[in-house]
Design an enzyme around this catalytic site. Structure first.
Site, short mmCIF file in Angstrom:
data_model
loop_
_atom_site.label_atom_id
_atom_site.label_comp_id
_atom_site.label_asym_id
_atom_site.label_seq_id
_atom_site.Cartn_x
_atom_site.Cartn_y
_atom_site.Cartn_z
N GLN A 9 -17.95 -43.01 -44.89
CA GLN A 9 -18.55 -41.99 -44.03
C GLN A 9 -19.20 -42.59 -42.79
OE1 GLN A 9 -22.22 -39.42 -44.77
NE2 GLN A 9 -20.60 -37.91 -45.07
N CYS A 41 -25.94 -33.89 -42.09
CA CYS A 41 -27.23 -34.47 -42.47
C CYS A 41 -28.37 -33.64 -41.89
CB CYS A 41 -27.35 -35.92 -42.00
SG CYS A 41 -28.94 -36.64 -42.47
N LYS A 100 -17.67 -33.67 -43.69
CA LYS A 100 -18.72 -33.07 -44.54
C LYS A 100 -19.66 -32.32 -43.60
CE LYS A 100 -21.96 -33.82 -48.30
NZ LYS A 100 -22.81 -32.71 -47.91
N HIS A 150 -21.40 -27.79 -47.54
CA HIS A 150 -22.68 -27.44 -48.17
C HIS A 150 -23.04 -26.04 -47.67
CE1 HIS A 150 -26.85 -28.82 -49.63
NE2 HIS A 150 -26.92 -27.53 -49.39
N ASN A 172 -20.23 -27.55 -52.09
CA ASN A 172 -21.38 -28.43 -52.24
C ASN A 172 -22.65 -27.59 -52.06
OD1 ASN A 172 -22.93 -30.92 -50.14
ND2 ASN A 172 -22.88 -30.95 -52.35
N GLY A 173 -23.69 -27.95 -52.84
CA GLY A 173 -24.97 -27.27 -52.70
C GLY A 173 -25.45 -26.73 -54.03
N GLY A 189 -24.46 -33.90 -55.49
CA GLY A 189 -25.33 -34.94 -54.97
C GLY A 189 -26.51 -35.20 -55.89
N ARG A 190 -27.65 -34.57 -55.55
CA ARG A 190 -28.91 -34.86 -56.25
C ARG A 190 -28.82 -34.68 -57.75
NH1 ARG A 190 -32.44 -30.53 -53.92
NH2 ARG A 190 -30.44 -29.45 -53.87
#
Length: 339
Positions: free
Chosen positions: A76, A106, A146, A175, A206-207, A230-231
């Site tokens: 990335q 981001c 992304k 996201h 995503n999300g 992700g998290r």
């Protein structure tokens, strides 16, 4: 220019899974840790910062050159200088990468204020120029994006999706929040569904995909070709295996808390450990424990007490108290609400 085929997934009859790129988290070591518990189909590196003086960061590069997980790794980039993005993309293509990914999502203010990451979503014309040049530079392997659904609103959403189509992007990770939403509020899965209908490439939803059940629901609600987590993979590295179990209609294997204690030990033993002061190591581990704790104890005691520890001994005594006391207790299949 036609699209390039994506790397093979682990199980070609199942939707894709990917570990989201996260700064200071998704380094070589964390990819190996995740692979130990069950790899996603795709990994993405932390972002390579791109500007007129940038060089490829050696630590991030190690996630590509020394990666023995057996899974494809996308490199990335984050930046807005077109000549430098093109130069960096060409340099990255000399390595064994699955593709080049552009960060347009981001949400950190210090990032978007420089008009990079999520800041690019304010400038569709700029996105058009960047993707046009990158597509010419990256012609023999996937070029992926992304992004989020917008900067502070979704006014540019459809025009950016059309730009993605015009430049034959090979994969879109989307996201379902705006940049200004950061990680709060509802995820607009309906907009991810709109993107799935509109773009010609596969979409990863995503999300807030915090469990295997959520992953299956989101796939069904959006029609996306896969999910990017992700998290919540920090809190539950077994999640990718659990998602595959759920998609195959199998019961999800519960994870005993003693296994979670082993995972925490693995995180503590990062290869860089000998060079890091203990206080910094404790702080780094707490970043992971902030997520792990949400599935350990419904009352939130573990999370609260963990945040008050300051030494290695205190922290691990607490982990032992909560994770080794009851052998039958397992990690929650999704984070406890309200913790």
């Amino acid at each position: 220019m036609s699209q390039v085929s994506l790397p093979q997934s682990l199980q070609k009859d199942l939707p894709l899974t990917a570990l989201a790129p996260m700064q200071d988290v998704t380094n070589l070591w964390f990819m190996k840790v995740i692979a130990h518990y069950g790899s996603p189909d795709y990994f993405f590196t932390e972002y390579f910062r791109v500007n007129d003086t940038s060089r490829l960061n050696r630590n991030i590069l190690a996630a590509i050159t020394e990666n023995d997980t057996g899974r494809p790794v996308f490199a990335q980039m984050i930046g807005e200088s077109i000549p430098d993005l093109v130069r960096t993309a060409k340099e990255l293509c000399k390595y064994n990468i699955a593709g080049v990914d552009l960060n347009m999502g981001c949400p950190a203010p210090r990032i978007y204020r420089k008009n990079v990451g999520g800041g690019l979503l304010r400038e569709p014309e700029k996105v058009e120029r960047i993707l046009g040049e990158l597509r010419q530079a990256v012609s023999d392997r996937p070029l992926t994006v992304k992004m989020r659904v917008g900067f502070e609103n979704t006014d540019n959403f459809y025009s950016i999706l059309d730009i993605i189509n015009r430049h034959s992007i090979d994969l879109l990770s989307l996201h379902g929040r705006t940049v200004k939403d950061m990680y709060h509020g509802e995820v607009k899965y309906d907009l991810i569904a709109e993107a799935v209908r509109r773009v010609h490439c596969p979409v990863l939803a995503n999300g807030n995909i915090n469990s295997a059940t959520t992953a299956v629901e989101v796939l069904s609600q959006t029609g996306a070709q896969g999910v990017m987590v992700g998290r919540w993979a920090i809190g539950n590295p077994w999640l990718f295996n659990q998602i595959r179990q759920a998609l195959r209609g199998e019961p999800i294997t519960p994870v005993p808390l003693v296994e979670v204690r082993n995972y925490i030990e693995r995180l503590w033993q990062t290869p860089a450990a000998p060079t890091i002061p203990v206080r910094a190591r404790v702080g780094y581990l707490k970043m992971f424990l902030n997520y792990i704790a949400l599935s350990v104890d419904a009352e939130g005691h573990f999370l609260r007490l963990m945040r008050h520890t300051s030494t290695e001994v205190e922290l691990f005594n607490l982990c032992d108290r909560f994770l080794l006391a009851e052998v039958t207790k397992t990690l929650a299949l999704e984070p406890y609400s309200g913790v």
